[in-house]
Scaffold this motif. Structure first.
Motif, short mmCIF file in Angstrom:
data_model
loop_
_atom_site.label_atom_id
_atom_site.label_comp_id
_atom_site.label_asym_id
_atom_site.label_seq_id
_atom_site.Cartn_x
_atom_site.Cartn_y
_atom_site.Cartn_z
N LYS A 44 2.34 10.52 -23.74
CA LYS A 44 3.26 11.57 -24.43
C LYS A 44 4.24 12.13 -23.41
O LYS A 44 5.57 12.49 -23.72
N PHE A 45 3.75 12.82 -22.32
CA PHE A 45 4.25 13.64 -21.43
C PHE A 45 5.63 12.70 -20.64
O PHE A 45 6.77 13.41 -20.58
N ILE A 46 5.09 11.77 -19.92
CA ILE A 46 6.30 11.00 -19.19
C ILE A 46 7.59 10.65 -19.84
O ILE A 46 8.55 10.91 -19.20
N PRO A 47 7.45 10.39 -21.10
CA PRO A 47 8.81 9.89 -21.64
C PRO A 47 9.64 11.10 -21.89
O PRO A 47 10.82 11.07 -22.13
N ARG A 48 9.25 12.20 -21.93
CA ARG A 48 10.06 13.48 -22.38
C ARG A 48 10.57 14.13 -21.08
O ARG A 48 11.39 14.84 -20.99
N LEU A 49 10.23 13.65 -19.70
CA LEU A 49 11.01 13.96 -18.52
C LEU A 49 12.24 13.39 -18.43
O LEU A 49 12.26 12.28 -18.75
N ASP A 50 13.13 14.19 -17.85
CA ASP A 50 14.53 13.70 -17.54
C ASP A 50 14.15 12.80 -16.07
O ASP A 50 13.24 13.09 -15.51
N GLN A 51 15.26 12.17 -15.84
CA GLN A 51 15.34 11.45 -14.34
C GLN A 51 15.16 12.38 -13.28
O GLN A 51 14.38 12.06 -12.18
N ASP A 52 15.67 13.50 -13.25
CA ASP A 52 15.57 14.50 -12.25
C ASP A 52 14.10 14.88 -12.06
O ASP A 52 13.64 15.21 -10.90
N GLU A 53 13.49 15.25 -13.32
CA GLU A 53 12.12 15.96 -13.32
C GLU A 53 11.27 14.55 -12.67
O GLU A 53 10.22 15.12 -11.95
N LEU A 54 11.53 13.46 -13.16
CA LEU A 54 10.70 12.35 -12.56
C LEU A 54 10.90 12.07 -11.02
O LEU A 54 9.92 12.07 -10.45
N GLN A 55 11.91 12.23 -10.71
CA GLN A 55 12.23 12.04 -9.20
C GLN A 55 11.48 13.44 -8.34
O GLN A 55 10.94 13.17 -7.32
N GLU A 56 11.67 14.64 -9.01
CA GLU A 56 10.95 15.72 -8.29
C GLU A 56 9.54 15.50 -8.32
O GLU A 56 9.02 16.02 -7.11
N ILE A 57 8.86 15.20 -9.29
CA ILE A 57 7.40 14.97 -9.19
C ILE A 57 7.04 13.85 -7.93
O ILE A 57 6.18 14.12 -7.21
#
Length: 82
Positions: A44-57
């Motif tokens: 549920k959570f991962i698809p809601r992140l934008d590309q910048d948030e994915l990269q930050e994590i």
């Protein structure tokens, strides 16, 4: 056979609060990370992140791994590939 474990969360009865003392802080982080990595939650959570948030994590996790684990620990404990 599964190599990953999440045993801590199954038996944790601590406070789950941050800022009280080092032991509770460590346990709380373990609790959060194990809850965070649960498959249903991630789906549920991962698809809601934008590309910048994915990269930050990704950058944060890799920075912590490189800072606190040796190369052997990274492969043995994190990747479980040796």
């Amino acid at each position: 056979m599964a190599q990953d474990t999440h045993n801590f969360i199954q038996n944790y009865t601590g406070l789950g609060a941050f800022g009280m003392d080092r032991k509770t802080d460590q346990e709380t982080i373990m609790f959060y990370l194990q809850k965070f990595s649960e498959d249903r939650f991630m789906a549920k959570f991962i698809p809601r992140l934008d590309q910048d948030e994915l990269q930050e994590i990704y950058i944060f996790i890799n920075k912590m791994l490189k800072q606190h684990l040796s190369e052997n620990e990274y492969h043995n404990l994190f990747l479980k590939d040796r």
